[in-house]
Design an enzyme around this catalytic site. Structure first.
Site, PDB file in Angstrom:
ATOM      1  CG  HIS A   1      -9.345  13.049  31.296  1.00 11.46           C
ATOM      2  ND1 HIS A   1      -9.352  14.508  31.169  1.00 11.46           N
ATOM      3  CD2 HIS A   1     -10.514  12.752  31.708  1.00 11.46           C
ATOM      4  CE1 HIS A   1     -10.521  14.968  31.082  1.00 11.46           C
ATOM      5  NE2 HIS A   1     -11.292  13.948  31.343  1.00 11.46           N
TER       6      HIS A   1
ATOM      7  CE1 TYR B   1       2.009  14.902  18.060  1.00 14.68           C
ATOM      8  CE2 TYR B   1       3.902  13.578  17.909  1.00 14.68           C
ATOM      9  CZ  TYR B   1       2.565  13.861  18.358  1.00 14.68           C
ATOM     10  OH  TYR B   1       2.521  13.200  19.532  1.00 14.68           O
TER      11      TYR B   1
ATOM     12  N   PRO C   1       6.893   7.175  22.966  1.00 11.97           N
ATOM     13  CG  PRO C   1       4.430   7.112  23.376  1.00 11.97           C
ATOM     14  CD  PRO C   1       5.846   7.963  23.442  1.00 11.97           C
TER      15      PRO C   1
ATOM     16  CG  LEU D   1       1.047   4.819  21.255  1.00  9.82           C
ATOM     17  CD1 LEU D   1       0.948   5.950  22.319  1.00  9.82           C
ATOM     18  CD2 LEU D   1       1.694   3.820  22.205  1.00  9.82           C
TER      19      LEU D   1
ATOM     20  CD1 TRP E   1      -4.517   5.606   1.312  1.00  5.77           C
ATOM     21  CD2 TRP E   1      -3.472   6.933   2.867  1.00  5.77           C
ATOM     22  NE1 TRP E   1      -5.298   6.617   1.838  1.00  5.77           N
ATOM     23  CE2 TRP E   1      -4.638   7.298   2.756  1.00  5.77           C
ATOM     24  CE3 TRP E   1      -2.875   7.865   3.976  1.00  5.77           C
ATOM     25  CZ2 TRP E   1      -5.384   8.729   3.621  1.00  5.77           C
ATOM     26  CZ3 TRP E   1      -3.389   8.808   4.711  1.00  5.77           C
ATOM     27  CH2 TRP E   1      -4.661   9.197   4.513  1.00  5.77           C
TER      28      TRP E   1
ATOM     29  CG  ASP F   1       5.530   4.387   0.687  1.00 11.89           C
ATOM     30  OD1 ASP F   1       4.468   3.992   1.076  1.00 11.89           O
ATOM     31  OD2 ASP F   1       6.467   3.864  -0.001  1.00 11.89           O
TER      32      ASP F   1
HETATM   33  P1  GDP Z   1       3.310   7.510  10.268  1.00 14.60           P
HETATM   34  O1  GDP Z   1       3.841   6.251  10.936  1.00 14.60           O
HETATM   35  O2  GDP Z   1       3.805   8.941  10.960  1.00 14.60           O
HETATM   36  O3  GDP Z   1       4.067   7.543   8.944  1.00 14.60           O
HETATM   37  O4  GDP Z   1       1.789   7.580  10.202  1.00 14.60           O
HETATM   38  P2  GDP Z   1       0.669   6.840   9.748  1.00 14.60           P
HETATM   39  O5  GDP Z   1       0.225   5.978  11.230  1.00 14.60           O
HETATM   40  O6  GDP Z   1      -0.565   7.218   9.327  1.00 14.60           O
HETATM   41  O7  GDP Z   1       1.288   5.281   8.972  1.00 14.60           O
HETATM   42  C1  GDP Z   1       1.424   5.689   7.700  1.00 14.60           C
HETATM   43  C2  GDP Z   1       1.784   4.751   6.887  1.00 14.60           C
HETATM   44  O8  GDP Z   1       0.833   3.658   6.677  1.00 14.60           O
HETATM   45  C3  GDP Z   1       2.315   5.142   5.569  1.00 14.60           C
HETATM   46  O9  GDP Z   1       3.392   4.330   4.863  1.00 14.60           O
HETATM   47  C4  GDP Z   1       1.158   4.965   4.604  1.00 14.60           C
HETATM   48  O10 GDP Z   1       1.605   4.959   3.305  1.00 14.60           O
HETATM   49  C5  GDP Z   1       0.614   3.769   5.060  1.00 14.60           C
HETATM   50  N1  GDP Z   1      -0.908   3.397   5.129  1.00 14.60           N
HETATM   51  C6  GDP Z   1      -1.495   2.625   4.428  1.00 14.60           C
HETATM   52  N2  GDP Z   1      -2.784   2.808   4.172  1.00 14.60           N
HETATM   53  C7  GDP Z   1      -3.002   3.893   5.255  1.00 14.60           C
HETATM   54  C8  GDP Z   1      -4.339   4.445   5.398  1.00 14.60           C
HETATM   55  O11 GDP Z   1      -5.334   3.872   4.945  1.00 14.60           O
HETATM   56  N3  GDP Z   1      -3.990   5.557   6.324  1.00 14.60           N
HETATM   57  C9  GDP Z   1      -3.060   5.828   6.742  1.00 14.60           C
HETATM   58  N4  GDP Z   1      -3.042   6.811   7.753  1.00 14.60           N
HETATM   59  N5  GDP Z   1      -1.804   5.348   6.408  1.00 14.60           N
HETATM   60  C10 GDP Z   1      -1.663   4.238   5.515  1.00 14.60           C
END
Ligand code: GDP
Length: 318
Positions: free
Chosen positions: A12, A137, A164, A167, A203, A270
Protein backbone atom coordinates in the site's frame (compact mmCIF):
# COMPACT_ATOMS: atom_id res chain seq x y z
CA UNK A 1 -17.06 -7.22 -3.69
CA UNK A 2 -19.16 -5.79 -0.85
CA UNK A 3 -18.57 -2.40 0.79
CA UNK A 4 -18.21 -4.20 4.13
CA UNK A 5 -15.61 -6.71 2.89
CA UNK A 6 -12.27 -6.72 4.65
CA UNK A 7 -9.78 -5.94 1.88
CA UNK A 8 -6.03 -6.49 2.27
CA UNK A 9 -3.89 -4.36 -0.04
CA UNK A 10 -0.32 -5.69 -0.13
CA UNK A 11 2.14 -2.95 -1.09
CA UNK A 12 0.00 0.00 0.00
CA UNK A 13 2.97 2.35 0.18
CA UNK A 14 3.91 1.81 -3.44
CA UNK A 15 2.55 3.80 -6.35
CA UNK A 16 0.00 1.11 -7.31
CA UNK A 17 -1.04 0.03 -3.83
CA UNK A 18 -1.54 3.60 -2.65
CA UNK A 19 -3.68 4.36 -5.71
CA UNK A 20 -5.78 1.24 -5.01
CA UNK A 21 -6.28 2.27 -1.37
CA UNK A 22 -7.28 5.82 -2.46
CA UNK A 23 -9.81 4.39 -4.92
CA UNK A 24 -11.25 1.93 -2.38
CA UNK A 25 -11.69 4.62 0.27
CA UNK A 26 -13.20 7.04 -2.27
CA UNK A 27 -15.72 4.37 -3.31
CA UNK A 28 -16.77 3.70 0.29
CA UNK A 29 -14.90 0.47 1.08
CA UNK A 30 -14.23 1.20 4.73
CA UNK A 31 -12.48 -1.98 5.85
CA UNK A 32 -9.07 -1.78 4.18
CA UNK A 33 -6.20 -3.62 5.87
CA UNK A 34 -2.56 -2.74 5.24
CA UNK A 35 0.85 -3.60 6.67
CA UNK A 36 4.10 -1.73 6.27
CA UNK A 37 7.25 -3.59 5.27
CA UNK A 38 8.46 -3.31 8.89
CA UNK A 39 5.22 -4.88 10.19
CA UNK A 40 5.06 -7.74 7.69
CA UNK A 41 7.92 -9.10 5.60
CA UNK A 42 6.27 -10.53 2.49
CA UNK A 43 9.44 -12.55 1.77
CA UNK A 44 8.76 -14.60 4.91
CA UNK A 45 6.22 -17.38 4.26
CA UNK A 46 5.50 -18.03 7.95
CA UNK A 47 4.86 -14.36 8.68
CA UNK A 48 2.55 -14.04 5.69
CA UNK A 49 0.63 -17.17 6.65
CA UNK A 50 0.23 -15.96 10.25
CA UNK A 51 -0.96 -12.57 9.00
CA UNK A 52 -3.73 -14.08 6.82
CA UNK A 53 -4.78 -16.46 9.58
CA UNK A 54 -5.12 -13.64 12.07
CA UNK A 55 -6.70 -11.03 9.81
CA UNK A 56 -8.81 -13.35 7.60
CA UNK A 57 -9.50 -10.80 4.85
CA UNK A 58 -12.35 -11.42 2.40
CA UNK A 59 -10.37 -9.98 -0.50
CA UNK A 60 -6.65 -9.51 -1.19
CA UNK A 61 -5.06 -7.20 -3.76
CA UNK A 62 -1.40 -8.03 -4.40
CA UNK A 63 0.29 -4.79 -5.43
CA UNK A 64 3.58 -5.44 -3.62
CA UNK A 65 6.66 -5.94 -5.76
CA UNK A 66 10.23 -4.87 -6.25
CA UNK A 67 9.92 -2.72 -9.34
CA UNK A 68 12.31 -0.65 -11.38
CA UNK A 69 13.14 0.59 -14.84
CA UNK A 70 15.37 -0.97 -17.42
CA UNK A 71 18.54 0.06 -15.53
CA UNK A 72 17.50 -1.45 -12.19
CA UNK A 73 16.12 -4.65 -13.73
CA UNK A 74 19.01 -5.41 -16.06
CA UNK A 75 21.56 -4.85 -13.28
CA UNK A 76 19.82 -7.18 -10.83
CA UNK A 77 17.73 -9.85 -12.56
CA UNK A 78 18.50 -12.33 -9.75
CA UNK A 79 17.17 -10.01 -7.05
CA UNK A 80 14.09 -9.09 -9.10
CA UNK A 81 13.37 -12.80 -9.70
CA UNK A 82 13.91 -13.87 -6.08
CA UNK A 83 12.00 -11.12 -4.30
CA UNK A 84 9.08 -10.99 -6.70
CA UNK A 85 8.79 -14.78 -6.82
CA UNK A 86 8.73 -14.98 -3.01
CA UNK A 87 6.21 -12.14 -2.70
CA UNK A 88 3.95 -13.70 -5.33
CA UNK A 89 4.09 -17.26 -3.99
CA UNK A 90 3.77 -16.25 -0.34
CA UNK A 91 0.94 -13.76 -0.72
CA UNK A 92 -1.11 -15.91 -3.11
CA UNK A 93 -0.50 -19.37 -1.62
CA UNK A 94 -0.98 -18.33 2.01
CA UNK A 95 -4.20 -16.49 1.05
CA UNK A 96 -5.58 -19.73 -0.41
CA UNK A 97 -4.48 -21.73 2.63
CA UNK A 98 -6.21 -19.24 4.94
CA UNK A 99 -9.45 -19.37 2.93
CA UNK A 100 -9.34 -15.93 1.27
CA UNK A 101 -12.07 -16.22 -1.35
CA UNK A 102 -11.08 -13.48 -3.76
CA UNK A 103 -7.67 -12.25 -4.84
CA UNK A 104 -6.41 -9.88 -7.50
CA UNK A 105 -2.78 -10.28 -8.52
CA UNK A 106 -1.03 -7.42 -10.29
CA UNK A 107 1.74 -7.98 -12.81
CA UNK A 108 3.00 -6.16 -15.84
CA UNK A 109 2.89 -6.56 -19.60
CA UNK A 110 6.62 -7.39 -19.55
CA UNK A 111 5.46 -10.98 -18.87
CA UNK A 112 4.83 -11.28 -22.62
CA UNK A 113 7.45 -12.45 -25.14
CA UNK A 114 9.83 -9.79 -26.40
CA UNK A 115 8.62 -10.18 -29.95
CA UNK A 116 4.93 -10.80 -29.22
CA UNK A 117 2.38 -9.66 -31.81
CA UNK A 118 1.40 -6.02 -31.28
CA UNK A 119 -0.89 -5.00 -29.72
CA UNK A 120 -0.16 -7.89 -27.34
CA UNK A 121 -3.16 -10.11 -26.63
CA UNK A 122 -3.45 -12.14 -23.43
CA UNK A 123 -3.00 -15.32 -25.53
CA UNK A 124 0.64 -14.33 -26.24
CA UNK A 125 1.63 -15.50 -22.75
CA UNK A 126 4.41 -18.13 -22.87
CA UNK A 127 4.60 -18.25 -26.65
CA UNK A 128 8.21 -17.00 -26.99
CA UNK A 129 11.43 -15.73 -25.40
CA UNK A 130 11.15 -13.01 -22.78
CA UNK A 131 12.90 -9.65 -22.94
CA UNK A 132 16.32 -10.21 -21.31
CA UNK A 133 16.53 -6.84 -19.53
CA UNK A 134 13.67 -7.77 -17.15
CA UNK A 135 13.48 -11.54 -17.44
CA UNK A 136 13.72 -12.13 -13.68
CA UNK A 137 10.80 -9.84 -12.89
CA UNK A 138 8.73 -11.32 -15.72
CA UNK A 139 9.33 -14.93 -14.63
CA UNK A 140 8.23 -14.11 -11.08
CA UNK A 141 5.06 -12.42 -12.29
CA UNK A 142 4.29 -15.36 -14.59
CA UNK A 143 4.58 -17.69 -11.57
CA UNK A 144 2.16 -15.51 -9.62
CA UNK A 145 -0.47 -15.33 -12.30
CA UNK A 146 -0.16 -19.08 -12.99
CA UNK A 147 -0.52 -19.84 -9.28
CA UNK A 148 -3.77 -17.83 -9.28
CA UNK A 149 -4.99 -19.70 -12.36
CA UNK A 150 -4.13 -23.11 -10.86
CA UNK A 151 -5.76 -22.29 -7.51
CA UNK A 152 -8.89 -21.18 -9.29
CA UNK A 153 -8.99 -24.41 -11.25
CA UNK A 154 -7.94 -26.73 -8.40
CA UNK A 155 -9.88 -25.15 -5.55
CA UNK A 156 -12.56 -22.97 -7.13
CA UNK A 157 -11.13 -19.75 -5.63
CA UNK A 158 -11.77 -16.56 -7.59
CA UNK A 159 -8.10 -15.60 -7.99
CA UNK A 160 -7.31 -13.59 -11.10
CA UNK A 161 -4.76 -11.17 -12.52
CA UNK A 162 -4.38 -7.80 -14.19
CA UNK A 163 -1.36 -6.99 -16.33
CA UNK A 164 -0.92 -3.23 -16.58
CA UNK A 165 1.20 -1.50 -19.16
CA UNK A 166 3.89 1.04 -18.05
CA UNK A 167 2.42 3.03 -15.17
CA UNK A 168 3.05 6.50 -13.82
CA UNK A 169 1.51 8.82 -11.25
CA UNK A 170 1.81 10.14 -7.70
CA UNK A 171 4.38 8.41 -5.51
CA UNK A 172 6.42 7.22 -8.51
CA UNK A 173 10.13 6.46 -8.18
CA UNK A 174 12.16 9.40 -9.51
CA UNK A 175 15.53 7.68 -9.25
CA UNK A 176 17.72 8.69 -12.20
CA UNK A 177 19.31 5.26 -12.58
CA UNK A 178 16.72 2.78 -11.35
CA UNK A 179 13.48 4.58 -12.28
CA UNK A 180 11.15 4.02 -15.20
CA UNK A 181 11.43 6.23 -18.23
CA UNK A 182 8.49 8.61 -17.69
CA UNK A 183 9.22 9.76 -14.11
CA UNK A 184 12.95 9.86 -14.89
CA UNK A 185 12.29 12.16 -17.83
CA UNK A 186 10.08 14.41 -15.70
CA UNK A 187 12.89 14.77 -13.18
CA UNK A 188 15.63 15.22 -15.79
CA UNK A 189 13.77 17.96 -17.68
CA UNK A 190 12.58 19.69 -14.53
CA UNK A 191 16.08 19.74 -13.01
CA UNK A 192 17.57 20.95 -16.32
CA UNK A 193 15.00 23.76 -16.43
CA UNK A 194 15.75 24.82 -12.86
CA UNK A 195 19.55 24.66 -13.37
CA UNK A 196 19.42 26.17 -16.85
CA UNK A 197 21.24 23.20 -18.47
CA UNK A 198 21.62 23.31 -22.27
CA UNK A 199 21.13 19.54 -22.76
CA UNK A 200 19.30 16.64 -21.13
CA UNK A 201 20.85 13.15 -21.39
CA UNK A 202 18.40 10.38 -22.34
CA UNK A 203 18.97 6.70 -23.04
CA UNK A 204 18.92 4.67 -26.22
CA UNK A 205 17.81 5.74 -29.68
CA UNK A 206 14.38 7.13 -28.78
CA UNK A 207 12.74 4.81 -31.29
CA UNK A 208 11.12 2.19 -28.97
CA UNK A 209 7.38 2.45 -28.63
CA UNK A 210 5.67 2.37 -25.26
CA UNK A 211 2.21 2.85 -23.78
CA UNK A 212 1.59 4.62 -20.47
CA UNK A 213 -1.32 4.38 -18.07
CA UNK A 214 -1.98 6.73 -15.17
CA UNK A 215 -2.06 4.74 -11.92
CA UNK A 216 -5.48 6.16 -10.97
CA UNK A 217 -6.85 4.56 -14.16
CA UNK A 218 -5.29 1.26 -13.08
CA UNK A 219 -6.86 1.58 -9.62
CA UNK A 220 -10.26 2.12 -11.25
CA UNK A 221 -9.63 -1.00 -13.38
CA UNK A 222 -8.81 -2.99 -10.21
CA UNK A 223 -12.15 -2.07 -8.62
CA UNK A 224 -13.90 -2.78 -11.90
CA UNK A 225 -12.54 -6.34 -12.21
CA UNK A 226 -13.02 -7.06 -8.50
CA UNK A 227 -16.70 -6.36 -9.05
CA UNK A 228 -17.04 -8.85 -11.92
CA UNK A 229 -18.65 -12.12 -10.85
CA UNK A 230 -16.61 -14.25 -13.19
CA UNK A 231 -13.55 -12.29 -14.39
CA UNK A 232 -11.15 -13.82 -16.93
CA UNK A 233 -7.99 -15.31 -15.36
CA UNK A 234 -5.84 -12.69 -17.02
CA UNK A 235 -6.68 -9.24 -18.34
CA UNK A 236 -4.44 -6.60 -19.86
CA UNK A 237 -4.99 -3.01 -18.83
CA UNK A 238 -3.59 -0.09 -20.78
CA UNK A 239 -4.40 3.25 -22.32
CA UNK A 240 -4.25 2.04 -25.94
CA UNK A 241 -2.20 5.22 -26.69
CA UNK A 242 1.19 4.38 -28.18
CA UNK A 243 4.07 6.84 -28.15
CA UNK A 244 7.75 6.65 -29.15
CA UNK A 245 10.32 7.41 -26.44
CA UNK A 246 11.37 10.38 -28.60
CA UNK A 247 7.80 11.75 -28.72
CA UNK A 248 7.40 11.16 -25.01
CA UNK A 249 10.57 13.15 -24.39
CA UNK A 250 9.18 16.07 -26.43
CA UNK A 251 5.91 15.95 -24.51
CA UNK A 252 7.64 15.86 -21.13
CA UNK A 253 9.94 18.70 -22.23
CA UNK A 254 6.88 20.77 -23.15
CA UNK A 255 5.01 19.85 -19.94
CA UNK A 256 7.94 21.03 -17.81
CA UNK A 257 8.60 24.10 -19.98
CA UNK A 258 12.28 23.15 -20.35
CA UNK A 259 14.15 24.69 -23.32
CA UNK A 260 17.11 22.23 -23.26
CA UNK A 261 17.92 19.96 -26.20
CA UNK A 262 18.09 16.17 -25.88
CA UNK A 263 21.35 14.23 -25.95
CA UNK A 264 20.61 10.55 -26.80
CA UNK A 265 23.11 8.12 -25.26
CA UNK A 266 22.96 5.16 -27.64
CA UNK A 267 25.30 3.10 -25.47
CA UNK A 268 22.32 2.63 -23.11
CA UNK A 269 19.78 -0.13 -23.92
CA UNK A 270 16.57 0.42 -25.86
CA UNK A 271 14.88 -2.63 -24.35
CA UNK A 272 11.99 -4.27 -26.12
CA UNK A 273 11.23 -2.45 -29.41
CA UNK A 274 7.49 -2.12 -28.92
CA UNK A 275 5.15 -2.74 -26.00
CA UNK A 276 1.49 -1.97 -26.62
CA UNK A 277 -1.06 -4.21 -24.98
CA UNK A 278 -4.31 -5.33 -26.51
CA UNK A 279 -6.99 -4.09 -24.13
CA UNK A 280 -9.99 -5.17 -26.18
CA UNK A 281 -10.93 -7.82 -23.61
CA UNK A 282 -11.26 -5.47 -20.61
CA UNK A 283 -12.88 -2.79 -22.80
CA UNK A 284 -15.46 -5.31 -24.02
CA UNK A 285 -16.30 -5.96 -20.37
CA UNK A 286 -16.99 -2.23 -19.90
CA UNK A 287 -13.80 -0.57 -18.60
CA UNK A 288 -11.95 2.27 -20.31
CA UNK A 289 -9.25 4.73 -19.22
CA UNK A 290 -10.25 8.28 -18.23
CA UNK A 291 -6.87 10.09 -18.14
CA UNK A 292 -5.11 10.96 -21.45
CA UNK A 293 -1.31 11.08 -21.63
CA UNK A 294 -1.41 14.88 -22.03
CA UNK A 295 -3.57 15.33 -18.94
CA UNK A 296 -1.62 12.69 -17.00
CA UNK A 297 1.71 14.38 -17.81
CA UNK A 298 0.42 17.77 -16.71
CA UNK A 299 -0.79 16.22 -13.44
CA UNK A 300 2.50 14.38 -12.97
CA UNK A 301 4.67 17.47 -13.43
CA UNK A 302 2.49 19.30 -10.94
CA UNK A 303 2.56 16.33 -8.46
CA UNK A 304 6.36 16.13 -8.86
CA UNK A 305 6.76 19.84 -8.10
CA UNK A 306 4.61 19.44 -4.98
CA UNK A 307 6.56 16.34 -3.88
CA UNK A 308 9.81 18.32 -4.38
CA UNK A 309 8.53 21.33 -2.42
CA UNK A 310 7.49 19.04 0.44
CA UNK A 311 10.79 17.05 0.32
CA UNK A 312 9.01 13.74 -0.22
CA UNK A 313 10.20 12.73 -3.69
CA UNK A 314 10.81 8.99 -3.75
CA UNK A 315 14.15 7.86 -5.14
CA UNK A 316 15.33 4.27 -5.11
CA UNK A 317 13.61 1.61 -3.04
CA UNK A 318 12.11 1.94 0.38
P1 GDP B 1 10.87 -0.77 -20.08
O1 GDP B 1 9.63 -0.12 -20.62
O2 GDP B 1 10.61 -2.00 -19.28
O3 GDP B 1 11.89 -1.01 -21.17
O4 GDP B 1 11.57 0.21 -19.02
P2 GDP B 1 11.66 1.80 -18.84
O5 GDP B 1 10.42 2.36 -18.29
O6 GDP B 1 12.91 2.04 -18.06
O7 GDP B 1 11.78 2.41 -20.31
C1 GDP B 1 12.90 2.18 -21.04
C2 GDP B 1 12.89 2.86 -22.40
O8 GDP B 1 13.04 4.28 -22.27
C3 GDP B 1 14.09 2.36 -23.16
O9 GDP B 1 13.82 2.40 -24.55
C4 GDP B 1 15.14 3.37 -22.78
O10 GDP B 1 16.22 3.40 -23.71
C5 GDP B 1 14.32 4.66 -22.80
N1 GDP B 1 14.87 5.73 -22.00
C6 GDP B 1 15.30 6.95 -22.46
N2 GDP B 1 15.78 7.70 -21.48
C7 GDP B 1 15.64 7.00 -20.33
C8 GDP B 1 15.96 7.27 -18.97
O11 GDP B 1 16.47 8.33 -18.61
N3 GDP B 1 15.65 6.30 -18.06
C9 GDP B 1 15.05 5.12 -18.43
N4 GDP B 1 14.75 4.21 -17.49
N5 GDP B 1 14.77 4.82 -19.71
C10 GDP B 1 15.06 5.74 -20.66
Amino acid sequence: MKKTDKIFVAGHRGMVGSAVVRALVREGYANVVTRTHAELDLLDPCAVRAFYETERPDVAVIAAARVGGIGANSAANALFLYENEMIALNTVWAAAEAGVKRLLFLGSTCIYPRLAPQPIPEEALLTGELEKTNEGYALAKISGLKLCEFLRRDRGLCYHSLMPTNLYGPGDNYDLVGGHVLPTMVRKFEEARVRGDATVPLWGTGSPLREFLHVDDLAAACLFVLNLDNPPDLLNVGSGEEVSIRDLAEQVRAATGCPATIDWDVTKPDGTPRKLCDTSRIRALGWKPAISLAEGLARTVSDYRTECAEHRVRMGHR
